[in-house]
Design an enzyme around this catalytic site. Structure first.
Site, PDB file in Angstrom:
ATOM      1  N   LYS A  14       2.771   0.469  -9.544  1.00 26.09           N
ATOM      2  CA  LYS A  14       1.638   1.363  -9.857  1.00 26.09           C
ATOM      3  C   LYS A  14       1.963   2.796  -9.422  1.00 26.09           C
ATOM      4  O   LYS A  14       1.840   3.737 -10.209  1.00 26.09           O
ATOM      5  CB  LYS A  14       0.358   0.878  -9.138  1.00 26.09           C
ATOM      6  CG  LYS A  14      -0.037  -0.552  -9.475  1.00 26.09           C
ATOM      7  CD  LYS A  14      -1.290  -0.991  -8.768  1.00 26.09           C
ATOM      8  CE  LYS A  14      -1.143  -1.184  -7.261  1.00 26.09           C
ATOM      9  NZ  LYS A  14      -0.325  -2.343  -6.860  1.00 26.09           N
ATOM     10  N   ARG A 134       7.385   1.367   6.248  1.00 30.32           N
ATOM     11  CA  ARG A 134       6.073   0.719   6.127  1.00 30.32           C
ATOM     12  C   ARG A 134       6.106  -0.671   6.757  1.00 30.32           C
ATOM     13  O   ARG A 134       6.854  -1.542   6.327  1.00 30.32           O
ATOM     14  CB  ARG A 134       5.678   0.613   4.640  1.00 30.32           C
ATOM     15  CG  ARG A 134       5.067   1.883   4.110  1.00 30.32           C
ATOM     16  CD  ARG A 134       4.731   1.768   2.646  1.00 30.32           C
ATOM     17  NE  ARG A 134       3.780   0.707   2.331  1.00 30.32           N
ATOM     18  CZ  ARG A 134       3.239   0.558   1.127  1.00 30.32           C
ATOM     19  NH1 ARG A 134       3.537   1.408   0.142  1.00 30.32           N
ATOM     20  NH2 ARG A 134       2.390  -0.421   0.894  1.00 30.32           N
TER      21      ARG A 134
HETATM   22  P1  B4P Z   1       5.278   0.863  -6.021  1.00 33.19           P
HETATM   23  O1  B4P Z   1       5.158   1.635  -7.277  1.00 33.19           O
HETATM   24  O2  B4P Z   1       5.254   1.620  -4.737  1.00 33.19           O
HETATM   25  O3  B4P Z   1       4.195  -0.279  -5.885  1.00 33.19           O
HETATM   26  P2  B4P Z   1       2.640  -0.235  -5.813  1.00 33.19           P
HETATM   27  O4  B4P Z   1       2.233  -1.277  -6.801  1.00 33.19           O
HETATM   28  O5  B4P Z   1       2.102   1.141  -6.013  1.00 33.19           O
HETATM   29  O6  B4P Z   1       2.356  -0.550  -4.269  1.00 33.19           O
HETATM   30  P3  B4P Z   1       1.517  -1.336  -3.194  1.00 33.19           P
HETATM   31  O7  B4P Z   1       0.567  -2.282  -3.843  1.00 33.19           O
HETATM   32  O8  B4P Z   1       2.536  -1.860  -2.265  1.00 33.19           O
HETATM   33  O9  B4P Z   1       0.782  -0.326  -2.269  1.00 33.19           O
HETATM   34  P4  B4P Z   1      -0.545   0.443  -1.979  1.00 33.19           P
HETATM   35  O10 B4P Z   1      -0.046   1.671  -1.373  1.00 33.19           O
HETATM   36  O11 B4P Z   1      -1.431   0.558  -3.169  1.00 33.19           O
HETATM   37  O12 B4P Z   1       6.615   0.040  -6.149  1.00 33.19           O
HETATM   38  C1  B4P Z   1       7.107  -0.839  -5.174  1.00 33.19           C
HETATM   39  C2  B4P Z   1       8.633  -0.830  -5.111  1.00 33.19           C
HETATM   40  O13 B4P Z   1       9.196  -1.279  -6.334  1.00 33.19           O
HETATM   41  C3  B4P Z   1       9.221   0.558  -4.885  1.00 33.19           C
HETATM   42  O14 B4P Z   1      10.267   0.463  -3.961  1.00 33.19           O
HETATM   43  C4  B4P Z   1       9.739   0.976  -6.248  1.00 33.19           C
HETATM   44  O15 B4P Z   1      10.850   1.840  -6.166  1.00 33.19           O
HETATM   45  C5  B4P Z   1      10.132  -0.351  -6.874  1.00 33.19           C
HETATM   46  N1  B4P Z   1       9.981  -0.354  -8.333  1.00 33.19           N
HETATM   47  C6  B4P Z   1       8.915   0.155  -9.015  1.00 33.19           C
HETATM   48  N2  B4P Z   1       9.101  -0.017 -10.351  1.00 33.19           N
HETATM   49  C7  B4P Z   1      10.293  -0.700 -10.490  1.00 33.19           C
HETATM   50  C8  B4P Z   1      11.037  -1.188 -11.627  1.00 33.19           C
HETATM   51  N3  B4P Z   1      10.616  -1.034 -12.869  1.00 33.19           N
HETATM   52  N4  B4P Z   1      12.199  -1.832 -11.388  1.00 33.19           N
HETATM   53  C9  B4P Z   1      12.658  -1.997 -10.131  1.00 33.19           C
HETATM   54  N5  B4P Z   1      12.008  -1.539  -9.009  1.00 33.19           N
HETATM   55  C10 B4P Z   1      10.853  -0.900  -9.194  1.00 33.19           C
HETATM   56  O16 B4P Z   1      -1.353  -0.448  -0.891  1.00 33.19           O
HETATM   57  C11 B4P Z   1      -0.945  -0.651   0.450  1.00 33.19           C
HETATM   58  C12 B4P Z   1      -2.092  -1.180   1.349  1.00 33.19           C
HETATM   59  O17 B4P Z   1      -3.162  -0.190   1.435  1.00 33.19           O
HETATM   60  C13 B4P Z   1      -2.825  -2.437   0.884  1.00 33.19           C
HETATM   61  O18 B4P Z   1      -2.137  -3.617   1.252  1.00 33.19           O
HETATM   62  C14 B4P Z   1      -4.198  -2.277   1.639  1.00 33.19           C
HETATM   63  O19 B4P Z   1      -4.091  -2.629   2.996  1.00 33.19           O
HETATM   64  C15 B4P Z   1      -4.462  -0.788   1.562  1.00 33.19           C
HETATM   65  N6  B4P Z   1      -5.280  -0.437   0.380  1.00 33.19           N
HETATM   66  C16 B4P Z   1      -4.885   0.399  -0.640  1.00 33.19           C
HETATM   67  N7  B4P Z   1      -5.861   0.488  -1.563  1.00 33.19           N
HETATM   68  C17 B4P Z   1      -6.880  -0.308  -1.145  1.00 33.19           C
HETATM   69  C18 B4P Z   1      -8.144  -0.668  -1.698  1.00 33.19           C
HETATM   70  N8  B4P Z   1      -8.563  -0.182  -2.885  1.00 33.19           N
HETATM   71  N9  B4P Z   1      -8.947  -1.530  -1.007  1.00 33.19           N
HETATM   72  C19 B4P Z   1      -8.559  -2.009   0.184  1.00 33.19           C
HETATM   73  N10 B4P Z   1      -7.359  -1.746   0.755  1.00 33.19           N
HETATM   74  C20 B4P Z   1      -6.529  -0.898   0.093  1.00 33.19           C
END
Ligand code: B4P
Length: 190
Positions: A14, A134
């Site tokens: 995302k 993290r």
């Molecule tokens: P990201 O792009 O960072 O993944 P994400 O889905 O955004 O992240 P996530 O769900 O972990 O975190 P968030 O901060 O929202 O990609 C992950 C990895 O994959 C990266 O290393 C990237 O380089 C790699 N990658 C991406 N695309 C790729 C591809 N096509 N091929 C290969 N590799 C790829 O949430 C963190 C915490 O915050 C939650 O657990 C919760 O505690 C809290 N939180 C956030 N929002 C909340 C909410 N609405 N309600 C309650 N708690 C919340």
């Protein structure tokens, strides 16, 4: 305003996709995870309250998260639209978002879900954990807890948005550029 919700399991990409989409569509990118991490780093009151949940891989309580989200949106009164990254993650958050957007004469245009297999995603997160600092990316048990939180609390949102004909699934496996193209095809068709 054109508001897009980016939806998906932890590590689905995302945040990665949001970086490209916000430029392409001139949208305001709001990542609740990033806002929480900023508050953790700066040791604010909000950061202190969120830390215990985030470090364990649990969702932060809805009330705290929704208040923070609304404050963030209100910082951008003249925006073209918002790219919501990581919000909503519970039914209560989704309902609160609809009520809030309606109060400012707006709505969610589409929810785009990035789909990928859990085991691939867990490897991505462990890989990121080597350099991100993290705590929630470094321990497989905490990562698995995040997936459990997703399955219990976030997955039900699929039906919430399907029932409104706003749910679009995109294959989240492939190069980052390929996935941006797939998400763009959905947005361009709205
Ligand atoms: P990201 O792009 O960072 O993944 P994400 O889905 O955004 O992240 P996530 O769900 O972990 O975190 P968030 O901060 O929202 O990609 C992950 C990895 O994959 C990266 O290393 C990237 O380089 C790699 N990658 C991406 N695309 C790729 C591809 N096509 N091929 C290969 N590799 C790829 O949430 C963190 C915490 O915050 C939650 O657990 C919760 O505690 C809290 N939180 C956030 N929002 C909340 C909410 N609405 N309600 C309650 N708690 C919340």
């Amino acid at each position: 305003m054109i508001n897009i919700v980016l939806f998906g399991k932890p590590g689905a990409g995302k945040g990665t996709q949001a970086e490209f989409l916000k430029e392409k569509y001139k949208l305001t990118h709001i990542s609740t995870g990033d806002v929480f991490r900023f508050n953790l780093k700066n040791d604010t009151e909000l950061g202190k309250q969120a830390r215990v949940y985030m470090d364990a891989g649990d969702l932060v309580p809805d009330e705290l998260t929704t208040k923070m989200l609304i404050d963030e949106v209100n910082k951008h009164p003249d925006t073209n639209g918002v790219l919501f990254d990581g919000y909503p993650r519970t039914l209560s958050q989704a309902e609160a978002l609809d009520v809030f957007l309606e109060s400012i004469g707006s709505k969610v245009a589409a929810t785009v879900a990035l789909e990928a297999d859990d085991e691939i995603l867990i490897q991505r997160l462990l890989e990121r954990g080597k350099t991100s600092g993290r705590v929630d990316d470094q321990d497989e048990e905490k990562i698995r807890n995040r997936y459990q939180e997703y399955n219990e609390k976030t997955a039900p949102l699929m039906d919430f948005y399907k029932n409104q004909d706003k749910f679009f699934i995109v294959d989240g496996i492939g190069s980052i550029a390929e996935i941006t193209e797939r998400v763009s095809a959905v947005i361009d068709n709205l």
